[in-house]
Design a protein around this motif. Structure first.
Motif, PDB file in Angstrom:
ATOM      1  N   ALA A  51      45.737  30.163  42.081  1.00 15.02           N
ATOM      2  CA  ALA A  51      44.937  30.978  43.004  1.00 15.02           C
ATOM      3  C   ALA A  51      45.781  32.164  43.437  1.00 15.02           C
ATOM      4  N   GLY A  52      45.147  33.337  43.437  1.00 17.83           N
ATOM      5  CA  GLY A  52      45.896  34.529  43.813  1.00 17.83           C
ATOM      6  C   GLY A  52      44.999  35.742  43.855  1.00 17.83           C
ATOM      7  N   THR A  53      45.582  36.891  43.547  1.00 20.96           N
ATOM      8  CA  THR A  53      44.827  38.141  43.601  1.00 20.96           C
ATOM      9  C   THR A  53      44.874  38.842  42.250  1.00 20.96           C
ATOM     10  N   VAL A  54      43.807  39.558  41.949  1.00 21.85           N
ATOM     11  CA  VAL A  54      43.722  40.282  40.681  1.00 21.85           C
ATOM     12  C   VAL A  54      44.712  41.451  40.704  1.00 21.85           C
ATOM     13  N   ALA A  55      45.620  41.447  39.708  1.00 19.24           N
ATOM     14  CA  ALA A  55      46.604  42.532  39.598  1.00 19.24           C
ATOM     15  C   ALA A  55      46.133  43.619  38.639  1.00 19.24           C
ATOM     16  N   ALA A  56      45.350  43.216  37.639  1.00 15.36           N
ATOM     17  CA  ALA A  56      44.782  44.179  36.677  1.00 15.36           C
ATOM     18  C   ALA A  56      43.619  43.490  35.980  1.00 15.36           C
ATOM     19  N   THR A  57      42.624  44.280  35.573  1.00 17.68           N
ATOM     20  CA  THR A  57      41.464  43.688  34.915  1.00 17.68           C
ATOM     21  C   THR A  57      40.783  44.713  34.014  1.00 17.68           C
ATOM     22  N   THR A  58      40.265  44.215  32.902  1.00 24.53           N
ATOM     23  CA  THR A  58      39.427  45.052  32.029  1.00 24.53           C
ATOM     24  C   THR A  58      37.966  44.637  32.131  1.00 24.53           C
ATOM     25  N   ASP A  59      37.663  43.718  33.046  1.00 30.91           N
ATOM     26  CA  ASP A  59      36.301  43.212  33.226  1.00 30.91           C
ATOM     27  C   ASP A  59      35.770  43.696  34.579  1.00 30.91           C
ATOM     28  N   ASN A  60      34.630  44.398  34.553  1.00 32.88           N
ATOM     29  CA  ASN A  60      34.138  45.013  35.789  1.00 32.88           C
ATOM     30  C   ASN A  60      33.535  44.023  36.777  1.00 32.88           C
ATOM     31  N   ARG A  61      33.516  42.730  36.435  1.00 31.92           N
ATOM     32  CA  ARG A  61      33.072  41.722  37.410  1.00 31.92           C
ATOM     33  C   ARG A  61      34.128  41.478  38.481  1.00 31.92           C
ATOM     34  N   PHE A  62      35.349  41.946  38.226  1.00 29.65           N
ATOM     35  CA  PHE A  62      36.452  41.703  39.165  1.00 29.65           C
ATOM     36  C   PHE A  62      37.105  43.025  39.545  1.00 29.65           C
ATOM     37  N   GLN A  63      37.697  43.014  40.740  1.00 34.13           N
ATOM     38  CA  GLN A  63      38.346  44.211  41.268  1.00 34.13           C
ATOM     39  C   GLN A  63      39.810  43.895  41.572  1.00 34.13           C
ATOM     40  N   VAL A  64      40.665  44.879  41.372  1.00 36.70           N
ATOM     41  CA  VAL A  64      42.079  44.715  41.719  1.00 36.70           C
ATOM     42  C   VAL A  64      42.196  44.399  43.207  1.00 36.70           C
ATOM     43  N   GLY A  65      43.001  43.388  43.525  1.00 36.55           N
ATOM     44  CA  GLY A  65      43.181  42.959  44.910  1.00 36.55           C
ATOM     45  C   GLY A  65      42.252  41.849  45.342  1.00 36.55           C
ATOM     46  N   GLU A  66      41.234  41.541  44.539  1.00 36.01           N
ATOM     47  CA  GLU A  66      40.261  40.506  44.878  1.00 36.01           C
ATOM     48  C   GLU A  66      40.891  39.114  44.757  1.00 36.01           C
ATOM     49  N   SER A  67      40.558  38.222  45.679  1.00 36.82           N
ATOM     50  CA  SER A  67      41.078  36.861  45.656  1.00 36.82           C
ATOM     51  C   SER A  67      40.269  36.005  44.685  1.00 36.82           C
ATOM     52  N   VAL A  68      40.971  35.288  43.805  1.00 41.94           N
ATOM     53  CA  VAL A  68      40.313  34.502  42.762  1.00 41.94           C
ATOM     54  C   VAL A  68      41.069  33.196  42.556  1.00 41.94           C
ATOM     55  N   LEU A  69      40.443  32.291  41.809  1.00 38.08           N
ATOM     56  CA  LEU A  69      41.107  31.055  41.421  1.00 38.08           C
ATOM     57  C   LEU A  69      40.716  30.699  39.996  1.00 38.08           C
ATOM     58  N   VAL A  70      41.577  29.922  39.347  1.00 37.59           N
ATOM     59  CA  VAL A  70      41.315  29.410  38.004  1.00 37.59           C
ATOM     60  C   VAL A  70      41.709  27.944  37.980  1.00 37.59           C
ATOM     61  N   THR A  71      40.795  27.083  37.535  1.00 37.31           N
ATOM     62  CA  THR A  71      41.116  25.680  37.289  1.00 37.31           C
ATOM     63  C   THR A  71      40.490  25.282  35.961  1.00 37.31           C
ATOM     64  N   GLY A  72      41.208  24.456  35.214  1.00 36.86           N
ATOM     65  CA  GLY A  72      40.646  23.941  33.970  1.00 36.86           C
ATOM     66  C   GLY A  72      40.746  24.906  32.814  1.00 36.86           C
ATOM     67  N   TYR A  73      39.775  24.781  31.883  1.00 38.37           N
ATOM     68  CA  TYR A  73      39.809  25.488  30.606  1.00 38.37           C
ATOM     69  C   TYR A  73      41.162  25.196  29.937  1.00 38.37           C
ATOM     70  N   ASP A  74      41.794  26.171  29.335  1.00 35.66           N
ATOM     71  CA  ASP A  74      43.058  25.908  28.637  1.00 35.66           C
ATOM     72  C   ASP A  74      44.271  26.274  29.478  1.00 35.66           C
ATOM     73  N   LEU A  75      44.046  26.692  30.732  1.00 33.53           N
ATOM     74  CA  LEU A  75      45.167  27.096  31.581  1.00 33.53           C
ATOM     75  C   LEU A  75      46.157  25.948  31.745  1.00 33.53           C
ATOM     76  N   GLY A  76      47.432  26.227  31.496  1.00 37.21           N
ATOM     77  CA  GLY A  76      48.477  25.232  31.690  1.00 37.21           C
ATOM     78  C   GLY A  76      48.558  24.177  30.610  1.00 37.21           C
ATOM     79  N   MET A  77      47.617  24.197  29.692  1.00 32.37           N
ATOM     80  CA  MET A  77      47.664  23.243  28.582  1.00 32.37           C
ATOM     81  C   MET A  77      48.333  23.906  27.375  1.00 32.37           C
ATOM     82  N   ASN A  78      47.658  24.883  26.767  1.00 33.44           N
ATOM     83  CA  ASN A  78      48.266  25.649  25.685  1.00 33.44           C
ATOM     84  C   ASN A  78      48.306  27.137  26.002  1.00 33.44           C
ATOM     85  N   THR A  79      47.817  27.492  27.194  1.00 32.67           N
ATOM     86  CA  THR A  79      47.927  28.854  27.722  1.00 32.67           C
ATOM     87  C   THR A  79      48.865  28.818  28.916  1.00 32.67           C
ATOM     88  N   ALA A  80      49.804  29.761  28.988  1.00 33.82           N
ATOM     89  CA  ALA A  80      50.785  29.775  30.080  1.00 33.82           C
ATOM     90  C   ALA A  80      50.086  29.629  31.426  1.00 33.82           C
TER      91      ALA A  80
END
Length: 331
Positions: free
Chosen positions: A71-100
């Protein structure tokens, strides 16, 4: 972008052992993705500990950074659904498994993995929940959707002092269920009662050692987090037209059972997978966890640590079955 950041780095040695260390990496070394996130908090799950000790069933290739939550803030994005500085979270998918993963100050992921932080949650609170809390909420969602209501009777939560189990106890109690907590930790009874458990059962009483195909029906529902013989016994002990959710394997991935609970009592066994859970379910559940399903997170046993303490203490602790509640990592 050659900016440096701190990360937990797990490498595999020639003898198949692994070495863990906290070191500096470069943002340029992160995988490609739509959203670069500056991580503020992560959390420790059993799967993270497996990845951190070289378990190929979780992480195929090393070196690697574990951490299935961030969980943190968007530092850079190429997707217009998100804005720099916006608070977001990620759980699941491939995060931490085979993706850093989230045991680092930065992650870069596909936009379709990212959830905007729901109103009503802080970044820290979202990681007190983390994958464990989301899995507990998803388990309760599936039990309710199947037809489990409070008036139907007792609901057993196995592995009740763990991350999924403790949130499950608190959430079911908040929703008006009569919660029975199963645990192997005799010292945790006050903690479980504070979460809302009305009855506590020692772990040894949750394993049926006879060869009877069915036991006396007691549970209207079961939120099982451990698998193995405890899940086998729970199925045999569930009442007519009861419901059992299954989301863990810390006891064993094997299930030695028979068909009698299903064909004589009509028991439903509900599989729970939080990794690939679609956004059509994921987003509304996070909204509920931030609003009408929000539990008193101060009641959870929550330890906060940095990467060094995570590496030196908590990873081994959770593998040894000594974890109680949640471990939040502050980056």
């Amino acid at each position: 972008m050659n900016q440096k950041f701190t990360a937990l780095w797990v490498t595999e040695n020639s003898d198949k052992t692994v070495t863990r260390q906290v070191l500096e990496r470069s943002i340029d070394e992160l995988p490609t993705g739509d959203v670069l996130i500056k991580v503020v908090y992560s959390s420790l799950n059993y799967k993270d500990a497996l990845s951190a000790t070289g378990h190929k069933g979780v992480t195929r290739k090393y070196p690697h950074t574990p951490g299935i939550d961030a969980a943190g803030t968007v530092a850079a994005t190429t997707d217009n659904r998100f804005q720099v500085g916006e608070s977001v979270l990620v759980t699941g998918y491939d995060l931490g498994m085979n993706t850093a993963g989230g045991f680092a100050e930065y992650i870069r992921v596909p936009a379709n993995w990212v959830v905007k932080l729901p109103q009503g949650l802080t970044l820290q609170e979202s990681m007190i929940y983390g994958t464990a809390g989301f899995t507990a909420a998803l388990s309760v969602h599936k039990l309710q959707h199947a037809g489990l209501t409070p008036e139907k009777g007792e609901v057993l939560v196995t592995g009740a002092t763990g991350g999924v189990g403790s949130v499950g106890v608190a959430l079911l109690a908040k929703l008006g269920y009569h919660v029975v907590a199963g645990t192997g930790k005799a010292s945790s009874h006050d903690f479980l009662k504070q979460l809302g458990a009305t009855t506590i059962i020692p772990r040894e009483e949750l394993v049926e050692i006879s060869n009877r195909p069915l036991s006396k029906g007691r549970w209207a529902g079961v939120l099982d987090t451990v698998g193995g013989d405890i899940l086998t016994t729970a199925l045999k002990s569930t009442k007519y037209m009861g419901y059992v959710s299954c989301c863990g394997l810390v006891a064993s991935p094997d299930l030695n059972t028979n068909v009698y609970p299903f064909i004589l009592r009509g028991v439903d066994l509900l599989g729970v997978d939080s990794v690939e859970c679609p956004m059509s379910i994921r987003l509304p559940l996070w909204q509920r966890m931030a609003s009408d399903w929000k539990i008193d997170l101060t009641q959870l046993m929550t330890d906060e640590c940095d990467l060094a303490t995570l590496n030196n203490q908590y990873i081994d602790k959770i593998l040894q079955g000594q974890a109680l509640g949640r471990v939040v990592v502050k980056l």
